[in-house]
Design a protein around this motif. Structure first.
Motif: not given
Length: 330
Positions: A317, A319-321
């Motif tokens: 995760d 990339d989303s953070k």
């Protein structure tokens, strides 16, 4: 405003010279005098824990942006190492040209009380950012991640990564008396006790030196054959732990959870050196620190304690953070 780099100051004499060079706008002060900051003083000073560390650079960036927005000037000075004996002369030297407020990450929760109190008694507003003193009467506000909760989040994250696997876990802390990392280690150890398949082999201190962290991991791998996880409480311990695991051919086999999200740690997460990172919001801490400092200077209400957010990041995760990744420059 012009962004000033974090400067290393290793001795009181150097600190005094530096302040004389960059203390523009601080008028009406007599070195060693008892008068408080000059009326209308718009000068703030940020003294992080150490120079050139992405966490503190990110904090500086957030603080500089907010200070400029509010019409204040921010100077940043930091010791060459996370060491109270190097941070103390920087704080002491501020008595010569008193800022309106000091934003500081105390490098020792007891030893830094004396220089900070001396400055407070001169009329300088004291705001703690990231770390804090045991004595709660010195600062008007403390902005920090809830480090105990961060440690708990790390334990839960590691347990999830291990998926019921049995074994031992090593905790690498930095220096005794560092409020933030000590709280992370305790929070982690307390939470780990909830998982019967995992056993803590204790907390070991690295003096915030990567090579010591690497050697601690090497020793633990030798003495604890069932070692399945390592929790590193900051950047230096995490990088050192990764080196130790690399040298032993144990990358990925022993799960490594680090604290913070510096560029090197993010690269390590991507490459598999780390299996998870617990990221803070240092830019937000810097911004809040300036907000509280300005409120104190202007006689407005100040919030005594502010908790900054924490988030667990894995390779799946990341990339989303990415907003939580730390900066190497402003």
């Amino acid at each position: 405003m012009t962004h000033r780099p974090i400067l290393a100051v290793a001795a009181a004499g150097a600190a005094v010279a530096l302040l004389a060079a960059c203390g523009g706008g601080q008028v009406g002060q007599t070195p060693g005098g008892s008068a408080g900051p000059a009326p209308g003083n718009k000068n703030l000073v940020l003294v992080p824990g150490v120079q050139n560390e992405p966490f503190y650079i990110s904090m500086q960036c957030g603080a500089q942006q907010e200070a400029a927005k509010l019409g204040y000037k921010l100077d940043t000075q930091a010791p060459q190492k996370f060491d109270a004996s190097l941070q103390t002369p920087i704080v002491n030297a501020l008595g010569a040209n008193k800022p309106a407020a000091l934003l500081i990450a105390p490098t020792d929760d007891v030893a830094m009380a004396t220089p900070m109190t001396t400055l407070k008694n001169m009329g300088v507003k004291i705001i703690e950012v990231d770390t804090a003193l045991q004595d709660k009467s010195v600062a008007q506000s403390s902005i920090s991640s809830n480090n105990a909760e961060g440690g708990k989040l790390a334990a839960d994250t590691l347990a999830g990564l291990l998926k019921g696997q049995k074994g031992s876990v090593l905790v690498l802390d930095t220096i005794a008396g560092t409020s933030t990392t000590n709280a992370r280690a305790k929070g982690f150890t307390d939470e780990l006790a909830k998982y019967p398949n995992l056993k803590s082999v204790g907390v070991q201190f690295t003096q915030n030196e990567p090579d010591q962290a690497a050697s601690k991991v090497t020793a633990a791998l030798s003495s604890t054959p069932d070692l399945v996880g390592v929790f590193a409480t900051n950047l230096n311990t995490g990088e050192g732990a990764a080196t130790g695991l690399h040298n032993a051919g144990k990358i990925g086999k022993v799960k490594l959870v680090g604290f913070d999200a510096s560029p090197s740690e993010v690269d390590g997460l991507k490459s598999g050196d780390f299996q998870a990172l617990i990221a803070q919001d240092p830019a937000g801490i810097g911004k809040q620190g300036v907000d509280q400092a300005v409120a104190a200077v202007e006689g407005k209400p100040v919030q005594r304690t502010i908790d900054a957010p924490l988030v667990a990041i894995t390779k799946d995760d990341m990339d989303s953070k990415s907003q939580y990744f730390y900066k190497s420059s402003c």
